[in-house]
Design a protein around this motif. Sequence first.
Motif, PDB file in Angstrom:
ATOM      1  N   THR A 139     -12.526  -5.620  -6.878  1.00 57.98           N
ATOM      2  CA  THR A 139     -13.771  -5.502  -6.103  1.00 57.98           C
ATOM      3  C   THR A 139     -14.861  -4.677  -6.765  1.00 57.98           C
ATOM      4  O   THR A 139     -16.014  -4.751  -6.370  1.00 57.98           O
ATOM      5  N   GLY A 140     -14.525  -3.854  -7.759  1.00 51.51           N
ATOM      6  CA  GLY A 140     -15.520  -3.001  -8.393  1.00 51.51           C
ATOM      7  C   GLY A 140     -15.046  -1.569  -8.469  1.00 51.51           C
ATOM      8  O   GLY A 140     -14.204  -1.132  -7.693  1.00 51.51           O
ATOM      9  N   ASN A 141     -15.604  -0.820  -9.433  1.00 56.72           N
ATOM     10  CA  ASN A 141     -15.117   0.533  -9.704  1.00 56.72           C
ATOM     11  C   ASN A 141     -15.436   1.541  -8.607  1.00 56.72           C
ATOM     12  O   ASN A 141     -14.867   2.621  -8.577  1.00 56.72           O
ATOM     13  N   ASP A 142     -16.396   1.220  -7.723  1.00 55.59           N
ATOM     14  CA  ASP A 142     -16.769   2.172  -6.682  1.00 55.59           C
ATOM     15  C   ASP A 142     -16.022   1.926  -5.370  1.00 55.59           C
ATOM     16  O   ASP A 142     -16.296   2.558  -4.360  1.00 55.59           O
ATOM     17  N   ALA A 143     -15.055   1.003  -5.378  1.00 57.77           N
ATOM     18  CA  ALA A 143     -14.312   0.678  -4.162  1.00 57.77           C
ATOM     19  C   ALA A 143     -13.403   1.838  -3.766  1.00 57.77           C
ATOM     20  O   ALA A 143     -12.900   2.575  -4.614  1.00 57.77           O
ATOM     21  N   GLN A 144     -13.197   2.000  -2.464  1.00 59.35           N
ATOM     22  CA  GLN A 144     -12.326   3.041  -1.928  1.00 59.35           C
ATOM     23  C   GLN A 144     -11.153   2.397  -1.180  1.00 59.35           C
ATOM     24  O   GLN A 144     -11.221   1.237  -0.771  1.00 59.35           O
ATOM     25  N   LEU A 145     -10.095   3.160  -1.005  1.00 60.51           N
ATOM     26  CA  LEU A 145      -8.944   2.649  -0.262  1.00 60.51           C
ATOM     27  C   LEU A 145      -9.315   2.409   1.199  1.00 60.51           C
ATOM     28  O   LEU A 145      -9.944   3.254   1.835  1.00 60.51           O
ATOM     29  N   THR A 146      -8.925   1.269   1.714  1.00 64.76           N
ATOM     30  CA  THR A 146      -9.135   0.961   3.118  1.00 64.76           C
ATOM     31  C   THR A 146      -7.944   1.479   3.930  1.00 64.76           C
ATOM     32  O   THR A 146      -6.879   1.757   3.367  1.00 64.76           O
ATOM     33  N   PRO A 147      -8.100   1.608   5.257  1.00 66.06           N
ATOM     34  CA  PRO A 147      -6.952   2.032   6.076  1.00 66.06           C
ATOM     35  C   PRO A 147      -5.729   1.138   5.904  1.00 66.06           C
ATOM     36  O   PRO A 147      -4.589   1.627   5.911  1.00 66.06           O
ATOM     37  N   LEU A 148      -5.942  -0.174   5.733  1.00 65.53           N
ATOM     38  CA  LEU A 148      -4.812  -1.089   5.563  1.00 65.53           C
ATOM     39  C   LEU A 148      -4.077  -0.823   4.254  1.00 65.53           C
ATOM     40  O   LEU A 148      -2.842  -0.854   4.202  1.00 65.53           O
ATOM     41  N   LEU A 149      -4.828  -0.540   3.182  1.00 70.89           N
ATOM     42  CA  LEU A 149      -4.200  -0.238   1.895  1.00 70.89           C
ATOM     43  C   LEU A 149      -3.455   1.095   1.964  1.00 70.89           C
ATOM     44  O   LEU A 149      -2.391   1.254   1.361  1.00 70.89           O
ATOM     45  N   ARG A 150      -4.024   2.061   2.681  1.00 72.58           N
ATOM     46  CA  ARG A 150      -3.325   3.337   2.857  1.00 72.58           C
ATOM     47  C   ARG A 150      -2.034   3.129   3.653  1.00 72.58           C
ATOM     48  O   ARG A 150      -1.024   3.780   3.401  1.00 72.58           O
ATOM     49  N   LEU A 151      -2.082   2.229   4.634  1.00 76.08           N
ATOM     50  CA  LEU A 151      -0.891   1.902   5.407  1.00 76.08           C
ATOM     51  C   LEU A 151       0.196   1.347   4.493  1.00 76.08           C
ATOM     52  O   LEU A 151       1.369   1.724   4.597  1.00 76.08           O
ATOM     53  N   GLY A 152      -0.183   0.463   3.562  1.00 74.89           N
ATOM     54  CA  GLY A 152       0.775  -0.102   2.616  1.00 74.89           C
ATOM     55  C   GLY A 152       1.357   0.950   1.702  1.00 74.89           C
ATOM     56  O   GLY A 152       2.572   0.967   1.441  1.00 74.89           O
ATOM     57  N   ALA A 153       0.505   1.851   1.211  1.00 76.44           N
ATOM     58  CA  ALA A 153       0.982   2.919   0.329  1.00 76.44           C
ATOM     59  C   ALA A 153       1.931   3.856   1.071  1.00 76.44           C
ATOM     60  O   ALA A 153       2.968   4.266   0.549  1.00 76.44           O
ATOM     61  N   GLY A 154       1.585   4.186   2.321  1.00 74.04           N
ATOM     62  CA  GLY A 154       2.445   5.050   3.115  1.00 74.04           C
ATOM     63  C   GLY A 154       3.781   4.405   3.429  1.00 74.04           C
ATOM     64  O   GLY A 154       4.819   5.063   3.416  1.00 74.04           O
ATOM     65  N   ALA A 155       3.760   3.098   3.691  1.00 79.86           N
ATOM     66  CA  ALA A 155       5.002   2.379   3.970  1.00 79.86           C
ATOM     67  C   ALA A 155       5.916   2.386   2.752  1.00 79.86           C
ATOM     68  O   ALA A 155       7.123   2.611   2.867  1.00 79.86           O
ATOM     69  N   CYS A 156       5.346   2.138   1.578  1.00 80.46           N
ATOM     70  CA  CYS A 156       6.136   2.181   0.329  1.00 80.46           C
ATOM     71  C   CYS A 156       6.757   3.559   0.127  1.00 80.46           C
ATOM     72  O   CYS A 156       7.940   3.673  -0.201  1.00 80.46           O
ATOM     73  N   ALA A 157       5.957   4.595   0.337  1.00 79.18           N
ATOM     74  CA  ALA A 157       6.450   5.958   0.150  1.00 79.18           C
ATOM     75  C   ALA A 157       7.575   6.270   1.133  1.00 79.18           C
ATOM     76  O   ALA A 157       8.586   6.876   0.767  1.00 79.18           O
TER      77      ALA A 157
END
Length: 352
Positions: free
Chosen positions: A133-151
């Motif tokens: 999406t581009g270098n200035d993109a930030q993590l969305t809540p859904l992506l944080r949810l995925g990262a937290g689930a993996c952890a």
Amino acid sequence: MASEDVKSESAVSKFVNFAGEAKLAREGVKAPSYAVLSICKSLVAGGVAGGVSRTAVAPLERLKILLQVQNPHNIKYNGTIQGLKYIWRTEGFRGLFKGNGTNCARIVPNSAVKFFSYEQASKGILRLYQQQTGNDAQLTPLLRLGAGACAGIIAMSATYPMDMVRGRLTVQTENSPYQYRGIFHALSTVLREEGPRALYRGWLPSVIGVVPYVGLNFAVYESLKDWLVKTRPFGLAEDSELSVTTRLACGAAAGTVGQTVAYPLDVIRRRMQMVGWSNAASIVTGDGRSKAPLEYTGMIDAFRKTVRYEGFGALYKGLVPNSVKVVPSIAIAFVTYEMVKDILGVEIRISD
């Protein structure tokens, strides 16, 4: 002359290595030694956070487990206040913290791996997301949810046998027919009498439950912090920083959301861990017409039998002490983690 050449080459080699590390630093890339040190600091911070937060709420944690697994025909613990008073009266102060040593032995590596895995997963996901999406993109809540689930899955799987043993040590009382003498005695006894698979009883509902629980914890916490920093409502953020009190509130909100969604799976997990332990703790066997605990063939069977024999409300046994416990526990864990990392001088922002 040969000796001087060797010394000269050694000096040049050291200079080249130093220059290489300096170049890495200028380019924003950490040298391997610094990377290892950062990993160690992150693991230490996560471990301290887990140990402090769980010890602070140990009496409520023990009562929650006792309520989850007690035989419905032999009620000893009936509510938060009555349950805590009963433990104090029958087992004393030490009874309130029974199993906490095992819990800390489990939660310290679990918390260390969980926080570290979340940071690494977030960085990897963010890198892939920015490429798309581009270098200035930030993590969305859904992506944080995925990262937290993996952890959560990684940390839980790595330390699950300790959780299983901790559950049994927490449930046994002075009147239990058979006593585990400690962590290693419990581990060896379960291995000898029930086999290696017994150490992972309840693993499947734990995996399913950890996705919304840990995932929502991290997603809600990080997203709420970012929102407060960007919008600055009521002057809560100053110079892109939040106070300890505000971060505690963010952690409390995250814990409330996560535990409410995942709690029935936690009850089923704990009950499955008691299967095969028929002659150990009076709390799970009881007296009268249902002396033996129910046997479960799997997660679905445990859900079905729990609802059939005890009603849907049984899936939320222990929710009150858990709700009282989880808010300060999650809040203390997040804030302790960030404060320890600040003290150790480790960068904590992983979502930028």
